[in-house]
Design an enzyme around this catalytic site. Structure first.
Site, mmCIF file in Angstrom:
data_model
loop_
_atom_site.group_PDB
_atom_site.id
_atom_site.type_symbol
_atom_site.label_atom_id
_atom_site.label_comp_id
_atom_site.label_asym_id
_atom_site.label_seq_id
_atom_site.Cartn_x
_atom_site.Cartn_y
_atom_site.Cartn_z
ATOM 1 C CE1 TYR A 56 -27.784 -37.982 21.368
ATOM 2 C CE2 TYR A 56 -26.701 -35.903 20.872
ATOM 3 C CZ TYR A 56 -26.798 -37.047 21.627
ATOM 4 O OH TYR A 56 -25.904 -37.270 22.633
ATOM 5 C CG ASP B 127 -27.376 -37.915 13.021
ATOM 6 O OD1 ASP B 127 -26.854 -39.043 12.927
ATOM 7 O OD2 ASP B 127 -27.403 -37.269 14.083
ATOM 8 C CE LYS C 171 -23.995 -42.077 20.525
ATOM 9 N NZ LYS C 171 -24.881 -41.077 19.968
ATOM 10 N NE ARG D 264 -5.109 -27.107 14.911
ATOM 11 C CZ ARG D 264 -4.441 -26.228 14.132
ATOM 12 N NH1 ARG D 264 -4.770 -26.053 12.873
ATOM 13 N NH2 ARG D 264 -3.452 -25.526 14.644
#
Ligand SMILES: *Cc1c(COP(=O)(O)O)cnc(C)c1O
Length: 409
Positions: free
Chosen positions: A106, A201, A226, A54
């Site tokens: 978004y 973003d 994306k 992790r």
């Protein structure tokens, strides 16, 4: 990689940054390190900080170095989704803090702030950030973060990153000192940054089209689902910065909250980045052809594409971006009825949410991606019932135009 210290350009970094042949076998590709833990030589004596996956995984380390290089950052952190990356950033804030958002962010970005973090004491307001005076006006004493998307979704508004950074700098003089922080030398986030932290973003642009850090952003965020992933086969996110203190906070939170991506997804992203510049070039070329073609079509009321002279921020886009991207929004004459018919008739364009993959997608924001926004608010943003959003892929553009032509007949 070559051993000379000459700095490399984007396309070279996309293929090589953070990667070198595996020393044990010479394998040219970074292995997928499917391991959860690492053997220690003696308690606490680990190899290169690797103790638990992790916290650190070599496939992820290679990906994060490559991403940092492509954004002109010193540090990158990756996550299991774009919204997990956002969650990590919002954990920088404290109850009572205020976040300023661009008005057509978004939907999931607004939802996380409004439905998750509002209960934890954060507040937010949305403002049209193409109007810098309105941004300056909306900054409050407790505004700790300004969050913007450029180009925005789905209206493809282009926001002046430098201009918003200047507002952050001016606000540093009015924003209140953080409560409960003993060290007065620390800025609002427990970092050296005074005033609001500017987050961009950069999902719609990809690192190839613009590097917000070079325009004054403190942090860049991506939904790697994306363009970074680019093949519609994974969900992931990333955060990049060149601020050392901010990076230390983000690294802590990435591990402490734990929404890290799998090694396999990191491998897929590393592989995808190798063609990012080539894919983006074709996305942009194809989108320009499609936008110009749509612009002349009698059934089209309006084409929104930053590359067209008719776009309200065309000049800014030219200055801030390397090219204009693969996303187009278009208003079809005849509202819902005719746009629905078009969406049912396309064959090559797939009717689906998401964007940025090699294949072309098409969607109806009012019914699909932006349905959760009340009709009146949608109308105020310009999300008309005839509005259709295209994610132009890298197929042969003649086939794409023929498909749209057939669907609009
Ligand atoms: C998709 C998207 C997100 C959210 O990312 P996920 O990977 O779906 O969590 C955030 N911002 C923008 C602009 C997006 O398109």
């Amino acid at each position: 990689m070559a051993t000379s210290n000459a700095p490399h350009r984007f396309g070279t970094n996309a293929i090589h940054a953070g990667q070198s042949p595996d020393p044990s076998t010479g394998a040219i590709m970074t292995p997928v390190y499917l391991t959860s833990t690492y053997v220690q030589k003696s308690p606490g004596v680990v190899i290169d900080d690797y103790d638990y996956a992790r916290s650190k995984n070599p496939t992820r380390t290679a990906l994060e170095s490559c991403l940092a290089s492509l954004e002109g950052a010193t540090h990158a952190f990756t996550f299991s989704s774009g919204l997990a990356a956002m969650d990590c950033l919002l954990h920088l804030l404290r109850a009572g803090d205020h976040v300023l958002l661009s008005d057509d962010v978004y939907g999931g970005t607004f939802r996380q702030l409004d439905k998750v973090f509002r209960h934890l004491g954060l507040s937010c307001t949305r403002v049209d950030m193409t109007d810098l005076a309105a941004v300056a006006e909306a900054v409050r004493e407790n505004t700790r973060m300004i969050w913007l998307e450029t180009p925005s979704n789905p209206m493809l508004k282009v926001i002046d990153i430098k201009g918003v950074r200047a507002i952050c700098n001016a606000a540093a003089k009015i924003t209140r000192a953080p409560s409960g922080v003993a060290d007065k030398t620390l800025g609002p986030l427990g970092t050296g940054i005074k005033g609001p932290v500017l987050v961009v973003d950069n999902t719609f642009a990809s690192p190839w089209l613009q590097n917000p850090l070079r325009h004054g952003a403190h942090v860049v965020m991506h939904s790697c689902t994306k363009y970074v992933g680019g093949h519609s086969d994974l969900v992931a996110g990333a955060v990049m910065t060149a601020d050392k203190d901010l990076a230390a906070r983000l690294k802590f939170t990435q591990n402490a909250v734990g929404a890290v991506p799998s090694a396999m997804d990191c491998f897929l992203m590393l592989r995808s980045l190798k063609t990012l510049h080539v894919r983006m070039e074709r996305h942009c070329e194809n989108a320009m052809v499609v936008a110009k073609w749509l612009d002349k079509h009698p059934k089209v009321a309006k084409v929104i594409y930053p590359g067209l002279k008719s776009h309200p921020q065309h000049a800014l886009a030219k200055k801030q971006m390397r090219a204009f991207g693969g996303m187009i929004s278009v208003v079809i004459k005849g509202g819902l009825k005719s746009s629905r018919r078009m969406l049912e008739r396309v064959e090559l364009f797939s009717l689906a949410e998401s964007l940025g993959g090699v294949e072309s997608l098409i969607e109806h924001p009012a019914i699909m991606t932006h349905a959760s926004i009340p009709a009146a608010a949608r109308a105020a943003l310009g999300i008309d019932d005839g509005l259709v959003r295209l994610s132009v892929g890298i197929e042969d553009v003649k086939d794409l135009v023929a498909d749209l032509d057939r669907a609009l007949k």
